[in-house]
Design a protein around this motif. Structure first.
Motif, short mmCIF file in Angstrom:
data_model
loop_
_atom_site.label_atom_id
_atom_site.label_comp_id
_atom_site.label_asym_id
_atom_site.label_seq_id
_atom_site.Cartn_x
_atom_site.Cartn_y
_atom_site.Cartn_z
N ILE A 1 102.72 60.04 2.11
CA ILE A 1 101.27 59.96 1.89
C ILE A 1 100.52 59.93 3.21
O ILE A 1 99.46 60.55 3.35
CB ILE A 1 100.94 58.73 1.03
CG1 ILE A 1 101.45 58.93 -0.40
CG2 ILE A 1 99.43 58.47 1.01
CD1 ILE A 1 101.28 57.74 -1.30
N GLU A 2 101.08 59.25 4.21
CA GLU A 2 100.45 59.24 5.53
C GLU A 2 100.37 60.66 6.08
O GLU A 2 99.34 61.05 6.66
CB GLU A 2 101.25 58.35 6.48
CG GLU A 2 100.67 58.23 7.87
CD GLU A 2 99.33 57.52 7.91
OE1 GLU A 2 98.59 57.71 8.90
OE2 GLU A 2 99.00 56.78 6.96
N ASP A 3 101.42 61.44 5.89
CA ASP A 3 101.41 62.84 6.35
C ASP A 3 100.33 63.64 5.61
O ASP A 3 99.66 64.49 6.22
CB ASP A 3 102.78 63.49 6.10
CG ASP A 3 103.85 62.97 7.04
OD1 ASP A 3 103.51 62.35 8.06
OD2 ASP A 3 105.05 63.17 6.73
N ILE A 4 100.16 63.38 4.33
CA ILE A 4 99.14 64.08 3.54
C ILE A 4 97.75 63.75 4.08
O ILE A 4 96.89 64.63 4.21
CB ILE A 4 99.26 63.70 2.05
CG1 ILE A 4 100.49 64.36 1.44
CG2 ILE A 4 98.00 64.11 1.28
CD1 ILE A 4 100.81 63.89 0.03
N ILE A 5 97.52 62.48 4.41
CA ILE A 5 96.21 62.07 4.93
C ILE A 5 95.94 62.73 6.28
O ILE A 5 94.85 63.27 6.52
CB ILE A 5 96.13 60.53 5.05
CG1 ILE A 5 96.21 59.89 3.67
CG2 ILE A 5 94.84 60.11 5.75
CD1 ILE A 5 96.35 58.37 3.69
N VAL A 6 96.92 62.67 7.16
CA VAL A 6 96.76 63.27 8.49
C VAL A 6 96.50 64.76 8.37
O VAL A 6 95.63 65.32 9.05
CB VAL A 6 98.01 62.99 9.36
CG1 VAL A 6 97.96 63.81 10.65
CG2 VAL A 6 98.12 61.51 9.68
#
Length: 202
Positions: free
Chosen positions: A144-149
């Protein structure tokens, strides 16, 4: 069909696919009536205002998320009581509105400091509290962090139009993830809504 029209059509298909695990085919007129009944429980006698505590107890979401949703319903920064009309209107938009209304509502929820823009930190705060609530694995948190970034890779700060265009044309993962959470943990169950629909139809 224009490129935006094709993208919007694809967005609709993705939206239905992602949310196929939860019931989302709600009628906005039914919801307006249903939430109108709910306000009678949440408001004091002869009082048509709903305070944050009543809203929080009804939504049963993490405190931070409930605050973000509640603040999206009001014009000011304080947690002033909201009218029963606004409660009905915005929850109906949130759960039964079309894509455009849902995009607008999600943007307002992500805009936690109410400056009419969103940024990576705003959205990370929202999802941080989802992580804790859902007890996610480290891998899911990292995904999810990768999706946000990735979502903010083209623009560090977005107004509503930029957010909408990014979701429709470039990257809809962030929008869908948050909406999946909202539907998965909606404050009503399908059976109660079906019973209500049958009751008002008879």
């Amino acid at each position: 069909m224009t490129d935006e029209g094709e993208n919007r059509s694809q967005l609709q298909k993705q939206y239905q696919t992602l949310l196929s695990q939860v019931k989302t085919d709600f009628n906005i007129e039914l919801f307006t009536s249903y939430f109108r009944e709910i306000t009678k429980v949440l408001t004091e006698e002869d009082d048509e205002m709903i305070d944050f505590l009543a809203f929080y107890n009804y939504m049963k979401l993490p405190m931070f998320i409930a605050k973000a949703i509640y603040k999206s319903f009001v014009l000011g920064y304080d947690f002033i009581p909201i009218s029963s009309d606004d409660f009905v209107k915005y929850l109906s938009y949130l759960y039964a509105g079309g894509i455009e209304l849902k995009l607008r509502m999600v943007f307002k929820i992500f805009d936690i400091d109410k400056d009419s823009t969103i940024n990576q930190n705003d959205v990370q705060l929202i999802f941080y509290h989802l992580h804790s609530f859902l007890n996610m694995s480290d891998k899911n948190v990292n995904d999810i962090e990768d999706i946000i970034v990735n979502f903010f890779s083209t623009s560090a700060i977005m107004n509503y139009e930029q957010f909408k265009q990014c979701v429709i044309q470039n990257n809809s993962d962030l929008f869908f993830l948050f909406y999946y959470f909202l539907f998965k943990f909606k404050p009503f169950n399908d059976l109660s809504l079906d019973h209500y629909s049958e009751r008002i139809m008879n």
